[in-house]
Scaffold this motif. Structure first.
Motif, mmCIF file in Angstrom:
data_model
loop_
_atom_site.group_PDB
_atom_site.id
_atom_site.type_symbol
_atom_site.label_atom_id
_atom_site.label_comp_id
_atom_site.label_asym_id
_atom_site.label_seq_id
_atom_site.Cartn_x
_atom_site.Cartn_y
_atom_site.Cartn_z
ATOM 1 N N ARG A 231 49.727 22.300 -50.884
ATOM 2 C CA ARG A 231 50.039 22.766 -49.656
ATOM 3 C C ARG A 231 49.326 22.023 -48.624
ATOM 4 N NH1 ARG A 231 53.544 25.360 -50.881
ATOM 5 N NH2 ARG A 231 53.591 27.464 -51.697
ATOM 6 N N VAL A 232 49.666 21.724 -47.437
ATOM 7 C CA VAL A 232 48.859 21.282 -46.416
ATOM 8 C C VAL A 232 48.294 22.165 -46.083
ATOM 9 C CG1 VAL A 232 49.315 19.968 -44.212
ATOM 10 C CG2 VAL A 232 50.659 19.575 -45.936
ATOM 11 N N MET A 233 47.071 21.753 -45.826
ATOM 12 C CA MET A 233 46.059 22.737 -44.974
ATOM 13 C C MET A 233 45.334 21.980 -43.776
ATOM 14 S SD MET A 233 45.994 25.216 -47.342
ATOM 15 C CE MET A 233 44.461 26.082 -46.958
ATOM 16 N N LEU A 234 45.110 22.978 -42.719
ATOM 17 C CA LEU A 234 44.613 22.483 -41.481
ATOM 18 C C LEU A 234 42.942 23.078 -41.478
ATOM 19 C CD1 LEU A 234 44.438 20.684 -38.961
ATOM 20 C CD2 LEU A 234 45.776 22.899 -37.995
ATOM 21 N N MET A 235 41.992 22.257 -41.495
ATOM 22 C CA MET A 235 40.697 22.809 -41.122
ATOM 23 C C MET A 235 40.187 22.334 -39.988
ATOM 24 S SD MET A 235 37.089 21.703 -43.333
ATOM 25 C CE MET A 235 37.919 22.135 -44.897
ATOM 26 N N GLY A 246 52.713 25.619 -42.506
ATOM 27 C CA GLY A 246 54.036 25.309 -43.039
ATOM 28 C C GLY A 246 54.589 25.994 -44.432
ATOM 29 N N GLU A 247 53.990 26.893 -44.897
ATOM 30 C CA GLU A 247 54.273 27.517 -46.278
ATOM 31 C C GLU A 247 55.463 28.042 -46.275
ATOM 32 O OE1 GLU A 247 51.710 30.708 -48.625
ATOM 33 O OE2 GLU A 247 50.581 29.388 -47.347
ATOM 34 N N GLN A 248 56.126 27.452 -47.255
ATOM 35 C CA GLN A 248 57.727 27.851 -47.725
ATOM 36 C C GLN A 248 57.555 27.991 -49.137
ATOM 37 O OE1 GLN A 248 60.585 25.301 -46.092
ATOM 38 N NE2 GLN A 248 60.505 26.263 -44.108
ATOM 39 N N ASP A 261 48.774 12.382 -30.290
ATOM 40 C CA ASP A 261 48.197 13.546 -29.452
ATOM 41 C C ASP A 261 47.854 14.672 -29.894
ATOM 42 O OD1 ASP A 261 50.493 14.618 -30.065
ATOM 43 O OD2 ASP A 261 51.617 14.370 -28.073
ATOM 44 N N GLY A 262 47.813 14.678 -31.026
ATOM 45 C CA GLY A 262 47.349 16.072 -31.909
ATOM 46 C C GLY A 262 48.241 17.116 -31.861
ATOM 47 N N ARG A 263 49.482 17.137 -31.098
ATOM 48 C CA ARG A 263 50.225 18.152 -31.319
ATOM 49 C C ARG A 263 51.154 18.380 -32.367
ATOM 50 N NH1 ARG A 263 54.475 18.266 -26.772
ATOM 51 N NH2 ARG A 263 54.675 20.492 -27.681
ATOM 52 N N TRP A 264 51.292 17.309 -33.213
ATOM 53 C CA TRP A 264 52.429 17.297 -34.062
ATOM 54 C C TRP A 264 51.800 16.945 -35.494
ATOM 55 C CZ3 TRP A 264 56.843 19.400 -32.496
ATOM 56 C CH2 TRP A 264 57.412 19.296 -31.289
ATOM 57 N N ILE A 265 52.327 17.258 -36.522
ATOM 58 C CA ILE A 265 51.698 17.161 -37.855
ATOM 59 C C ILE A 265 52.979 16.419 -38.460
ATOM 60 C CG2 ILE A 265 50.998 17.716 -40.187
ATOM 61 C CD1 ILE A 265 49.506 20.060 -38.291
ATOM 62 N N VAL A 266 53.163 15.218 -38.954
ATOM 63 C CA VAL A 266 54.104 14.905 -39.997
ATOM 64 C C VAL A 266 53.618 14.877 -41.366
ATOM 65 C CG1 VAL A 266 55.499 13.282 -38.628
ATOM 66 C CG2 VAL A 266 53.455 12.517 -39.356
ATOM 67 N N PHE A 267 54.563 15.163 -42.189
ATOM 68 C CA PHE A 267 54.334 15.266 -43.755
ATOM 69 C C PHE A 267 55.453 15.402 -44.584
ATOM 70 C CE2 PHE A 267 55.765 19.967 -44.473
ATOM 71 C CZ PHE A 267 55.860 20.215 -43.221
ATOM 72 N N SER A 268 55.099 15.506 -45.918
ATOM 73 C CA SER A 268 56.109 15.467 -46.869
ATOM 74 C C SER A 268 56.371 16.638 -47.345
ATOM 75 C CB SER A 268 55.599 14.458 -48.080
ATOM 76 O OG SER A 268 56.055 13.352 -47.710
ATOM 77 N N LEU A 269 57.734 17.321 -47.326
ATOM 78 C CA LEU A 269 57.878 18.535 -48.050
ATOM 79 C C LEU A 269 58.935 18.368 -49.141
ATOM 80 C CD1 LEU A 269 57.757 21.604 -47.232
ATOM 81 C CD2 LEU A 269 60.129 21.453 -46.378
ATOM 82 N N GLY A 285 53.695 26.022 -35.800
ATOM 83 C CA GLY A 285 54.056 25.872 -37.114
ATOM 84 C C GLY A 285 55.502 25.634 -37.187
ATOM 85 N N ALA A 286 56.394 25.766 -36.176
ATOM 86 C CA ALA A 286 57.604 25.464 -36.137
ATOM 87 C C ALA A 286 57.978 23.779 -36.771
ATOM 88 C CB ALA A 286 58.353 25.286 -34.929
ATOM 89 N N MET A 287 58.836 23.883 -37.569
ATOM 90 C CA MET A 287 59.152 22.468 -38.228
ATOM 91 C C MET A 287 60.452 22.114 -38.570
ATOM 92 S SD MET A 287 57.609 23.847 -41.897
ATOM 93 C CE MET A 287 58.705 22.922 -43.152
ATOM 94 N N ARG A 288 60.765 20.829 -38.696
ATOM 95 C CA ARG A 288 62.075 20.403 -38.873
ATOM 96 C C ARG A 288 62.222 19.026 -39.394
ATOM 97 N NH1 ARG A 288 64.308 16.570 -34.784
ATOM 98 N NH2 ARG A 288 62.392 15.823 -33.445
ATOM 99 N N ALA A 289 63.065 18.792 -40.116
ATOM 100 C CA ALA A 289 63.394 17.629 -41.013
ATOM 101 C C ALA A 289 63.405 16.191 -40.190
ATOM 102 C CB ALA A 289 64.461 17.492 -41.909
ATOM 103 N N LEU A 290 62.934 15.253 -40.386
ATOM 104 C CA LEU A 290 62.987 14.023 -39.884
ATOM 105 C C LEU A 290 63.727 12.882 -40.756
ATOM 106 C CD1 LEU A 290 59.505 13.129 -38.323
ATOM 107 C CD2 LEU A 290 61.267 14.457 -37.129
#
Lengths: 440, 176
Positions: A231-235, A246-248, A261-269, A285-290
């Motif tokens: 899981r992606v964690m933010l500390m 983004g727990e699913q 700018d620190g506003r977005w997180i890109v990651f693998s799901l 925490g709203a997310m969408r697929a790129l």
């Protein structure tokens, strides 16, 4: 915490060195980071106790010297070879004496300490032109932060002599590894760029991977198996509190990075065996697929202007590097060599992408232009991976793993010409470095 | 092929030990079992097995085989893997009180992040196969460890072969 001031007394003198036209012969003293083999520039450094410095005098002197020589661009002339013996920080410079021992640059450092504070000031001189190089400067820090004041001074010297941005006063998040290879324990630490002052951010009760600094250095993204699943964690670095992002249910998330700018997180799901790249609002925490492909898409990294994302995909059969717009869309493939490419990271200067390449049974850290041209391997070993850029985009740090059952990961750094490969002085085995920003 | 054969020989030996130790237990406590798992797991077809016998996670792990292997960079199931998974599905279909987590793994010859995705693909291949064999989807979860948890620690193909795997871990519970 750290305060800087110009030494106004030398301001007038100092500017002289800088207004000279920058021709090859007459310009300011300059060492360039180029592909050619270079001789390190010889320099001398002298430190003075400006009041109450005690041990700090030598500690600061030796740390400034270590920062400079650690770049591979400079060579310190030992004190026992010095002819000039100035008796104070403000003593006039005996240029002839420094020329005689071929010191091209002279750094004088004044250190004082009082009331829990350390003050470090420095001046830099171009010995052969007989002039100061830039203004003297002074940095104040609490005693516990004396290394930062020394790094700041060294950064100024480095920046003036190379024309590159500073990077010594910065931190690196990393993973410390312990235990046998089939039951590794891992915890996240944050250390100074040179391995000093490590602070542990997690314990090793859950497997943790790949910390990634936010652009301001105040937050760290990482991947944790604490829930039993990646899981992606933010500390928050200061409070050390973590939350899951983004727990699913039924998915795995990993490989996170912040936008500039620190506003977005890109990651693998990962969902049903397929891994795509997603973007999440770091606040809501709203997310969408790129990406939306049956292939593996992972290791996304933003360009420093936030407009593009480079990532790794095996849509062509083998993992290769692709660039797409920050909101997704059709990607352009930028790597075309044999073998496989992964973990692309955009340089903070925007001009290059560092990556891992596996070819011919060996791993390399390499760099290329952002269009894939001018690809160059910087390293080669059994297993090198996961480059991270110094804040100035001139040095990359990465993980090198030695082979075999007792193989261990170690952090190494190398400059972008492939020179000055060296281990980072971390206690024990370490992996997954993430180089944070230059500290304020 | 030699390695595959060795695996079955080993399973057969373990199966025999279970069968022998099971003989000391009172007969009739467990369900009468015929071998539903094909000829690949010799020794499994001993009837009258009690607690700790054919319906035990230990039997699943050691005799049926909880692990399937994958070729380099691949997540498609080999014929050997399908055979093992058919056995797993049979066991799961008979032991509805258990749910599973399938752990996907990769060897160390890849980047950490790609290997997590690759391990997820492998776990998912196993999951899909088990579902196709009638195991309810809500009894199966998947996790990928990438290259974080190798079974064999050397840095040669001999170990890599063993590490490119998916392991079906069973535990009591009816699923989610």
């Amino acid at each position: 915490m750290l305060r800087r001031t110009l030494l106004t007394s030398v301001l007038a003198l100092a500017s002289l060195g800088l207004v000279a036209p920058a021709t090859a012969q007459d310009g300011p003293l300059r060492i360039e980071i180029t592909d050619g083999v270079i001789e390190p520039m010889p320099f001398a450094i002298v430190a003075f106790d400006e009041g109450g410095a005690g041990e700090f005098r030598e500690q600061v002197r030796s740390l400034v010297a270590a920062d400079l020589t650690g770049t591979g661009l400079f060579r310190e002339i030992p004190a026992n070879a010095h002819i000039a013996r100035p008796d104070s920080f403000s003593a006039p410079v005996s240029y002839e004496d420094w020329k005689a021992i071929n010191a091209q640059a002279l750094v004088t450092v004044g250190v004082s300490s009082q009331g829990g504070k350390v003050v470090v000031k420095f001046r830099l001189f171009d010995v052969f032109s007989g002039q100061p190089l830039g203004d003297g400067m002074q940095f104040d820090a609490s005693s516990g932060n004396w290394r930062r004041a020394a790094h700041k001074a060294a950064d100024q010297v480095y920046a003036r002599l190379t024309g590159e941005g500073p990077y010594f006063d910065s931190r690196v998040a990393f993973v410390q590894e312990s235990g046998p290879k089939d039951a590794r324990r891992k915890r996240i630490g944050i250390m100074d760029y040179d391995g000093a002052n490590t602070r542990w951010m997690t314990d090793d009760s859950a497997l943790v991977l790949a910390p990634r600094f936010s652009p301001d250095g105040n937050r760290v993204l990482y991947t944790s198996y604490a829930s039993g699943f990646p899981r992606v964690m933010l500390m928050d670095v200061n409070s050390m509190s973590s939350r899951s992002m983004g727990e699913q249910p039924g998915t795995m998330s990993f490989s996170p990075r912040f936008s500039p700018d620190g506003r977005w997180i890109v990651f693998s799901l990962e969902q049903g065996g397929n891994t795509d790249i997603y973007q999440m609002d770091a606040g809501s925490g709203a997310m969408r697929a790129l990406t939306n492909a049956p292939s593996i898409e992972t290791s996304p990294s933003y360009s420093p202007d936030g407009s593009k994302i480079v990532f790794e995909s095996d849509r062509s059969g083998k993992p290769q590097l692709y660039v797409m717009g920050a909101s997704g869309g059709e990607p352009t493939r930028i790597s075309f060599g044999d073998g496989s490419y992964g973990t692309p990271v955009w340089s903070p200067r925007g001009d290059m992408i560092a990556f891992t390449r596996k070819v011919g049974g060996k791993f390399h850290i390499g760099v290329m232009r952002t269009d894939g041209s001018e690809e160059k391997m910087l390293t080669e070993s059994f297993l090198d991976e996961g480059p991270t850029w110094a804040p100035n985009g001139r040095v990359v740090m990465f993980t090198r793993v030695t082979p075999g059952g007792d193989g261990q990961p170690r952090l190494h750094s190398v400059d972008i010409t492939g020179r000055n490969m060296r281990p980072v002085q971390v206690q024990g085995a370490a992996s997954d470095p993430s180089w944070g920003p230059l500290l304020p | 092929m030699d390695k595959v054969m060795n695996k079955y020989v080993k399973f057969a030996a373990i199966g025999a030990i279970i069968a022998v130790s099971a003989c000391s237990r009172p007969a009739g406590q467990g369900p009468a079992v015929t071998d539903p798992y094909g000829s690949g797991n010799a020794g499994a077809g001993v009837g009258g097995v009690g607690v700790g016998g054919l319906n035990s996670p230990e039997y699943f792990r050691s005799t049926i085989g909880d692990t399937v292997l994958f070729p380099l960079d691949q997540s498609t199931l080999t014929p050997e893997a399908r055979q093992t998974l058919t056995g797993q599905a049979g066991w799961l279909n008979q032991n509805l009180g258990y749910s599973t987590v399938i752990e996907g793994h990769a060897d160390e010859q890849g980047t950490r992040e790609y290997n997590i995705a690759l391990g997820a693909r492998r776990a998912s291949s196993v999951q899909e196969y088990l579902i196709s064999q009638g195991v309810a989807a809500n009894r199966i979860r998947t996790v990928s460890y990438g290259k974080e948890r190798p079974l064999a620690i050397c840095s040669t193909e001999e170990c890599y072969t063993k590490n490119r795997r998916a392991v079906t871990a069973v535990s009591p519970g009816a699923g989610s």
